[in-house]
Scaffold this active site. Structure first.
Site, PDB file in Angstrom:
ATOM      1  N   ASP A   1       0.867  -1.170   0.000  1.00 19.10           N
ATOM      2  CA  ASP A   1       0.000   0.000   0.000  1.00 19.10           C
ATOM      3  C   ASP A   1       0.915   1.235   0.000  1.00 19.10           C
ATOM      4  O   ASP A   1       1.451   1.598  -1.037  1.00 19.10           O
ATOM      5  CB  ASP A   1      -0.895  -0.118   1.243  1.00 19.10           C
TER       6      ASP A   1
ATOM      7  N   ASP B   1      -7.624  -8.845   6.155  1.00 20.89           N
ATOM      8  CA  ASP B   1      -8.664  -8.679   7.183  1.00 20.89           C
ATOM      9  C   ASP B   1      -9.164  -7.250   7.315  1.00 20.89           C
ATOM     10  O   ASP B   1      -8.577  -6.298   6.800  1.00 20.89           O
ATOM     11  CB  ASP B   1      -8.094  -9.095   8.542  1.00 20.89           C
TER      12      ASP B   1
END
Ligand code: 5GP
Ligand code: MG
Length: 225
Positions: A120, A176
Site C-alpha cells: 500500500d 482482514d
C-alpha cells in the site's frame, strides 16, 4: 532474468455469495483468478531461484492463504519463517509498526524471498526490508499478492506482483478488517457500512469522504493488520 508475466488486472463480474453480500460490496478477484495467477508466480519464482535453497520469509498474518498456495507449487528446496508485524491505526496513515515476531531463521548468505499480502504505502515492506538486509542475505526478492500503487509513499522494489488493484480497501484471501474476513476465498471490496459500524469514532467529515468515493479508501484503515 527470465521473462515475467505482468501483474494481472483485478476485474471480475462474479456475484458476492449471499452470505457476504451485506459486508462485501463486490468481488475484485475470484478464487479461480487467484489460483491461476499464484501458480504462474510460483513458476516464475522457481525459475529465478533454481539451484540454491531459498529462504522464504513471510509477513504475518495477512499472507496466510497466499503463502500456503504459493509454496505448495514451489518444487525447490526451501526454508520458511515468519516476521510478525502489527500496526494499530484509525485513519489512513500507517501508525508505528510493532514487530510481534522476530525472524529466527538464519538468512545470512542466503537467497531470500520476502512475501507480503498487499503493498500500500510501502512503509511496512520498506521497514521489513531494512531489517532483513541487515542480516546480510545474498539477495532479497520481494513478492506481494496485491499492489495498490496509487497510495505509495515509500519507493519499494517489487519483484513479483500478483495483481494491480485500485485504491479500495479490500478483504479476503488472508486480508482482514479487524481480524475478520481472512477466510473469504476471494478478494473483495469491503462495504463502507462496515467501517461506519466498526469505527463509530471516526468523525463525520472522514466518513463522508469515504461515502462520497464509494470505497475509495483513504481515511479509514483496519485497526490491526
Ligand atoms: P503499507 O505499510 O504498505 O501502507 O501497508 C501494508 C499493510 O497494510 C498490508 O500488509 C496490509 O496488512 C495493510 N493493508 C493495506 N491496504 C490494505 C487493504 O486494502 N486491505 C487490508 N485488509 N489490509 C491492507
Ligand atoms: Mg500485512
Amino acid at each position: 532474468m527470465s521473462q515475467r508475466a505482468p501483474p494481472a488486472p483485478a476485474r471480475s463480474n462474479a456475484r458476492v455469495p449471499e452470505r457476504w453480500r451485506k459486508e462485501v460490496e463486490r468481488i475484485l478477484i475470484t478464487e479461480d483468478q487467484i489460483a491461476r495467477r499464484v501458480r504462474q508466480m510460483s513458476r516464475e519464482i522457481e525459475r529465478d531461484f533454481a539451484g540454491r535453497e531459498m529462504a522464504v520469509v513471510s509477513l504475518l498474518n495477512g499472507t496466510v492463504m497466499f503463502l500456503a498456495d504459493l509454496i505448495r507449487h514451489l518444487s525447490v528446496p526451501l526454508r520458511l519463517d515468519f516476521i510478525g508485524v502489527s500496526s494499530y491505526r484509525l485513519g489512513t496513515e500507517s501508525a508505528d509498526l510493532v514487530f510481534t515476531k522476530e525472524l529466527r531463521l538464519d538468512v545470512r548468505g542466503r537467497d531470500v524471498l520476502l512475501v507480503d499480502d498487499i503493498l500500500d504505502t510501502g512503509k511496512t515492506l520498506s521497514r521489513v526490508l531494512d531489517k532483513v538486509r541487515a542480516l546480510r542475505p545474498r539477495r532479497i526478492k520481494t513478492c506481494v499478492l496485491l499492489n495498490k500503487a496509487a497510495r505509495r509513499v515509500e519507493d519499494v522494489k517489487t519483484d513479483y506482483v500478483g495483481f494491480e488493484i485500485p485504491d479500495f480497501f479490500v478483504v479476503g484471501y488472508g486480508l482482514d478488517f479487524g481480524e475478520r474476513y481472512r477466510n473469504l476465498p476471494f478478494v473483495g471490496v469491503l462495504h463502507p457500512r462496515v467501517y461506519q459500524t466498526a469505527c463509530p469514532r471516526i468523525d463525520s467529515a472522514e466518513t463522508k469522504k469515504v461515502k462520497g468515493r464509494g470505497n475509495a479508501r483513504s481515511t479509514i484503515s483496519p485497526l490491526s493488520r
